[in-house]
Design an enzyme around this catalytic site. Structure first.
Site, PDB file in Angstrom:
ATOM      1  N   LYS A   1      -9.919 -10.531  -5.614  1.00  0.00           N
ATOM      2  CA  LYS A   1     -11.368 -10.577  -5.884  1.00  0.00           C
ATOM      3  C   LYS A   1     -11.620 -11.009  -7.328  1.00  0.00           C
ATOM      4  O   LYS A   1     -12.547 -11.772  -7.616  1.00  0.00           O
ATOM      5  CB  LYS A   1     -12.010  -9.218  -5.585  1.00  0.00           C
ATOM      6  CG  LYS A   1     -11.967  -8.868  -4.085  1.00  0.00           C
ATOM      7  CD  LYS A   1     -12.215  -7.396  -3.783  1.00  0.00           C
ATOM      8  CE  LYS A   1     -11.755  -7.086  -2.355  1.00  0.00           C
ATOM      9  NZ  LYS A   1     -11.687  -5.633  -2.070  1.00  0.00           N
TER      10      LYS A   1
ATOM     11  N   LYS B   1      -9.831   0.360  -9.307  1.00  0.00           N
ATOM     12  CA  LYS B   1      -9.032   0.644  -8.113  1.00  0.00           C
ATOM     13  C   LYS B   1      -8.880   2.153  -8.030  1.00  0.00           C
ATOM     14  O   LYS B   1      -9.227   2.860  -8.981  1.00  0.00           O
ATOM     15  CB  LYS B   1      -7.648  -0.018  -8.211  1.00  0.00           C
ATOM     16  CG  LYS B   1      -6.898   0.260  -9.532  1.00  0.00           C
ATOM     17  CD  LYS B   1      -5.534  -0.393  -9.580  1.00  0.00           C
ATOM     18  CE  LYS B   1      -5.579  -1.873  -9.905  1.00  0.00           C
ATOM     19  NZ  LYS B   1      -5.167  -2.718  -8.797  1.00  0.00           N
ATOM     20  N   ARG B   2      -8.376   2.680  -6.888  1.00  0.00           N
ATOM     21  CA  ARG B   2      -8.106   4.110  -6.822  1.00  0.00           C
ATOM     22  C   ARG B   2      -7.194   4.517  -7.993  1.00  0.00           C
ATOM     23  O   ARG B   2      -6.352   3.727  -8.434  1.00  0.00           O
ATOM     24  CB  ARG B   2      -7.439   4.457  -5.487  1.00  0.00           C
ATOM     25  CG  ARG B   2      -8.396   4.416  -4.313  1.00  0.00           C
ATOM     26  CD  ARG B   2      -9.542   5.394  -4.474  1.00  0.00           C
ATOM     27  NE  ARG B   2      -9.078   6.746  -4.313  1.00  0.00           N
ATOM     28  CZ  ARG B   2      -9.291   7.491  -3.239  1.00  0.00           C
ATOM     29  NH1 ARG B   2     -10.001   7.019  -2.228  1.00  0.00           N
ATOM     30  NH2 ARG B   2      -8.825   8.719  -3.166  1.00  0.00           N
TER      31      ARG B   2
ATOM     32  N   LYS C   1      -0.267   2.984  -9.836  1.00  0.00           N
ATOM     33  CA  LYS C   1      -1.116   1.882 -10.298  1.00  0.00           C
ATOM     34  C   LYS C   1      -1.177   1.824 -11.831  1.00  0.00           C
ATOM     35  O   LYS C   1      -1.630   0.847 -12.411  1.00  0.00           O
ATOM     36  CB  LYS C   1      -2.515   2.002  -9.698  1.00  0.00           C
ATOM     37  CG  LYS C   1      -2.528   1.868  -8.158  1.00  0.00           C
ATOM     38  CD  LYS C   1      -3.923   2.063  -7.595  1.00  0.00           C
ATOM     39  CE  LYS C   1      -3.962   2.124  -6.077  1.00  0.00           C
ATOM     40  NZ  LYS C   1      -3.915   0.792  -5.434  1.00  0.00           N
TER      41      LYS C   1
ATOM     42  N   THR D   1      -5.813  -6.100  -3.159  1.00  0.00           N
ATOM     43  CA  THR D   1      -6.817  -7.085  -2.752  1.00  0.00           C
ATOM     44  C   THR D   1      -7.843  -7.250  -3.869  1.00  0.00           C
ATOM     45  O   THR D   1      -8.466  -8.300  -3.985  1.00  0.00           O
ATOM     46  CB  THR D   1      -7.532  -6.650  -1.447  1.00  0.00           C
ATOM     47  OG1 THR D   1      -7.834  -5.255  -1.548  1.00  0.00           O
ATOM     48  CG2 THR D   1      -6.647  -6.891  -0.240  1.00  0.00           C
TER      49      THR D   1
ATOM     50  N   HIS E   1       1.061  -0.727   5.471  1.00  0.00           N
ATOM     51  CA  HIS E   1       0.393  -0.925   4.177  1.00  0.00           C
ATOM     52  C   HIS E   1       1.055  -0.181   3.031  1.00  0.00           C
ATOM     53  O   HIS E   1       0.493  -0.137   1.937  1.00  0.00           O
ATOM     54  CB  HIS E   1      -1.075  -0.498   4.240  1.00  0.00           C
ATOM     55  CG  HIS E   1      -1.905  -1.285   5.187  1.00  0.00           C
ATOM     56  ND1 HIS E   1      -2.679  -2.359   4.799  1.00  0.00           N
ATOM     57  CD2 HIS E   1      -2.079  -1.175   6.524  1.00  0.00           C
ATOM     58  CE1 HIS E   1      -3.302  -2.860   5.842  1.00  0.00           C
ATOM     59  NE2 HIS E   1      -2.954  -2.158   6.918  1.00  0.00           N
TER      60      HIS E   1
END
Ligand code: 26Q
Length: 840
Positions: A686, A574-575, A580, A682, A383
């Site tokens: 969504k 998200k985290r 990110k 992911t 991952h």
């Protein structure tokens, strides 16, 4: 009462004739009257509260128990059917399962929503209020844990026999509060009021050794054998949660292991002697499953984390071998024909050495036979490509904790490196790169190498990620065994993330294209013709508007911030992590702020910027990014020149529960990681299935989402992965980009000079300095492209009809990103696990 016939709560016996409305048994009946009787029974006999003191949380517990009862026969029949027919079972080993609330999902999958609504209504209760009472089990950090949960839902729905194995953490991921803009962590005591979904199985328990030493001896028949004399001993107890498939009888199970002390008589029997005492005070047994570790903790190599991993892996493998022992038609030699064991990242990868130990030391198999079984049994999903996130354990610590496993790993490594030498003679650099033991910066056990060598199948989680795996971190392994490698692009369950989260859209879809999309997301393509239907577009917008109003109410209640549901809702949840790039999003907001301050007459299409996500408690930069978001929000939201067209909100404690409200309310989804860093994502899926447009880099699954939806319906920006590498190879200097863009320079200056921090020039200095002088994730390099792309988003938003068309097409073309598709691929290509119809 002695010797009288058992009576059910309605006064009848299960066998006596019943009036029509009492025809169904209160433990199993699927109609509203039976369900209502079941709730009444559980309120009286399980919850045990006087009628006058009943609150919604008591109805929650009673309804949950009634629903659990309705899964029991299906649960038992599912296991029995697969055992009777000798069918292969998937075992999904994961240190995390981020299940989210269970009641709504189980009602949906059992077809009980209507019955529950009527039964509760008849008792003066609202289903929504009762659903809201469920605490969420936060047994995961983010994407990886939630993926495991989506996969369990799909396995059951596709009628594939499966067991999820994990850890029953007493405290899950911390609860996040925001105080003065900073993240505060609060312990998550999710079990305080009990957990109606689990069933403790104290008789399903296994002993787990730790520490001590490996003793080599010769047995009666003259064979060399090894026994592991443990330093200490733990016990793992199983807690089972049913996993009900949608619209089928299949009800699989999630088995979570909880650590216990071993009773003293068992200790004596084990003859652990002095070695037990030596480590006894270090940690008590129950500590082992006390708390979930956050990812991105700088404190790597924690011994307790290794113990957690070994503990749940050992219990799970012992359980699987125990099931094998009970089979009449197969022995342990057929393990790989009856079980496929998937390793969810390297966290459970000690399983490779543990299965070898169980087979060789405890079952007396030859090394060669044991190894063949092991490799045929395991599959490994990677991952991450981030080198700092690849798990390694310091050799010394590993050897003290798992002395026998270290010997086994040495032997696996010896034989493996012989194979490498045979294939690539004289290539000693390759040997060093591929060894299971890393030599640089102190000896380390490389868990990704162990997982790869011990598995017949290795996969990444999006096409780009799988390609990069083969070209970078696992390149040598790909050259050794190209046939082991494949891609399995992630997916998400449409039951939870569309039907449950977005009831308005669910209803519109059902009316428009029928209900088939729930188990065949490809049917969403049926929406495409409606893109040209103006009345349909209006209904689409109405659904989105209602979802935005619902989220705005929630945000108002949680933060006091007022958002206008007519504005563009631009969402990044998200985290929090530098890769990110939540800070890139913030730079854009500050740029808009700057433009408005420079030119108060400027008209900007109004936008609400919504953020959510947790930072690992020890991640300094991530915590400062949260503070920055809140600081910019405070300034923007309070400034009348700016707040006419900009608002910023940080939703505290992002979780599966509030995600249900967030994804369906988004117009724009921010997927802006540095290309090559996000394995898949992911959350991006969504948002897409709920009709958000994406602004994103060509990273992870974004690439495939854009392929599916068409580039005219996707806002792409930024460097590609190969461009990122090229920029870095030339020696990246953020100053080159800052000097070339006046707006970027002004934006960084505004953050540095205290504009958003009441004049404090210290608080954001580490962030701004990092961007100016280091910028490891190329925020400055992508800034111009990002802001230009955002300007195109704003222009596109002004044409409401065209935006709606793009929104519909995003949902219509999201079918690939169903976890049903992903799981079918795993079952067909890696696990060889086939559908099995369960009868009850
Ligand atoms: C490791 C060692 C010690 C303590 C904690 C950890 C740890 C725990 C959790 C390391 C990583 C995680 C979680 C990783 C994760 O969620 N990865 C994400 O997985 C998703 C599902 O495949 C992808 O979509 C995301 O791209 C990926 O970041």
């Amino acid at each position: 009462m002695t010797d009288v016939e058992h009576k059910t709560s309605d006064g009848t016996s299960p066998t006596s004739p019943r009036p029509a409305d009492l025809a169904e048994h209160s433990r199993t009946g699927m109609g509203a009257p039976a369900l209502q009787r079941a709730i009444t029974d559980h309120l009286r006999y399980s919850v045990g509260r006087p009628a006058a003191a009943l609150r919604p949380e008591h109805y929650y517990r009673a309804l949950a128990l009634a629903v659990r009862d309705r899964m029991q026969d299906r649960r038992v029949a599912s296991t029995q059917t697969s055992l009777d027919l000798g069918r292969k079972v998937t075992c999904y080993l994961s240190a995390e399962f981020l299940m989210g609330p269970q009641l709504g999902n189980n009602l949906l999958n059992l077809g009980l929503e209507g019955a529950a609504k009527s039964a509760l209504a008849a008792m003066g209760q609202s289903l929504d209020e009762v659903l809201a009472c469920e605490p969420e089990p936060g047994l995961g950090n983010g994407g990886l844990g939630r993926l495991a949960a989506c996969y369990l839902d799909s396995l059951a729905t596709l009628e594939r026999p499966a067991i999820g194995y994990g850890i029953r953490y007493e405290f899950g991921i911390f609860n996040q509060q925001i105080q003065d803009g900073w993240q505060i962590e609060k312990t998550d005591n999710w079990l305080v009021n009990g957990n109606p979904w689990e069933i403790a199985k104290p008789d399903v328990n296994y002993l787990v050794k730790w520490g001590g030493y490996a003793e080599h001896y010769t047995d009666e028949t003259g064979n060399d054998r090894v026994r592991w004399v443990a330093g200490r001993l733990l016990k793992g107890v199983a807690y089972d949660t049913p996993i009900q498939g949608y619209g089928v009888n299949t009800c699989n199970v999630l088995t979570l292991w909880s650590a216990r002390a071993v009773e003293s008589f068992a200790l004596e029997a084990f003859n652990t002697g002095d070695y037990y005492k030596a480590v006894e005070d270090e940690v008590t047994s129950e500590t082992v499953t006390k708390v979930l570790y956050p990812n991105d903790e700088p404190e790597a190599g924690k011994r307790l984390r290794l113990l957690q991993q070994y503990f749940f892996v050992s219990c799970s493998l012992q359980h699987i071998l125990h099931i094998m022992d009970d089979l009449a038609d197969a022995g342990v030699g057929e393990l790989a024909e009856r079980f496929a064991v998937q390793l969810n990242d390297t966290h459970p990868s000690i399983a490779v050495a543990e299965l070898m130990r169980l087979l060789v030391d405890e079952r007396d198999l030859d090394w060669e036979d044991a190894w063949e079984i092991t490799v045929a049994t395991f599959g490994y999903t990677n991952h991450t490509l981030l080198p700092e996130a690849l798990e390694t354990w310091p050799l010394e610590m590993f050897g003290e904790s798992l002395p026998r496993h270290l010997e086994i790993i040495y032997e696996i490594n010896r034989r493996f490196l012989d194979e490498v030498r045979a294939k690539f003679p004289g290539d000693e650099a390759r040997i060093r790169r591929m060894s299971l033991i890393g030599e640089d910066g102190g000896k380390k056990v490389r868990m990704a190498h162990l997982a790869t060598v011990g598995s017949h199948a290795v996969n990444g989680v999006a096409a780009l990620h799988s390609d990069l795996l083969k070209a970078s971190v696992l390149k040598d392994f790909y050259e050794m065994w190209p046939e082991r490698f494949s891609n399995k692009t992630n997916g998400v369950t449409p039951r939870r993330f569309l039907a449950l989260a977005n009831p308005g859209l669910r209803e519109l879809l059902d009316r428009t294209i029928g209900e088939g999309w729930l188990t065949d997301m490809g049917r969403l393509r049926g929406l495409e013709p409606f893109v040209e239907d103006g009345a349909f577009r209006q209904q689409w917008r109405d659904v989105k508007r209602n979802n935005k109003a619902r989220l705005a109410r929630y945000i108002k209640q949680e933060t006091g911030i007022d958002l206008n549901p007519n504005w563009l809702f631009d969402v990044q949840v998200k985290r929090i992590h530098e890769y990110k790039r939540q800070h890139l999003n913030v730079l854009h907001i500050v740029a808009l702020y700057h433009r408005l301050k420079q030119n108060p007459g400027l008209s900007i299409p109004p936008r609400a910027f919504i953020f959510g996500g947790k930072a690992a408690p020890g991640y300094f930069m991530a915590k400062r990014i949260i503070k920055l978001i809140n600081a910019v929000g405070e300034t923007v939201n309070a400034d009348p020149e700016v707040n006419k067209s900009l608002k910023v909100a940080f939703v505290p404690n992002f979780s599966v529960k509030n995600a249900h409200m967030i994804y369906p309310a988004a117009n724009l989804s921010e997927q802006i990681s540095t290309a090559g860093k996000e394995a898949s994502g992911t959350g991006n899926m969504k948002f897409m299935i709920n009709g958000a447009l994406t602004i994103g880099t060509l990273d992870g699954a974004n690439v495939e989402m854009r392929e599916e939806v068409g580039d005219e319906n996707f806002f792409v920006f930024g460097l590609t992965e190969s461009e990122v590498e090229a920029v870095k190879a030339k020696g990246y200097r953020p100053a080159d980009y800052i000097d070339g863009n006046d707006e970027l320079r002004a934006v960084l200056d505004l953050i540095a000079d205290g504009t958003f921090s009441h004049g404090d020039t210290e608080v954001f200095k580490p962030l701004v300095d990092n961007l100016r002088y280091d910028d490891p994730f190329l925020v400055c390099a992508d800034y111009t492209s990002y802001v230009e792309c955002q300007d195109r988003v704003s222009a596109a938003w002004l044409d409401g009809e065209s935006w709606t068309k793009m929104s519909i097409l995003n949902t219509a073309r999201s079918g690939k990103f169903s976890s049903d598709r992903a799981i079918a691929e795993y079952c067909d290509d890696i696990w060889n696990v086939w559908p099995l119809t369960v009868k009850v």
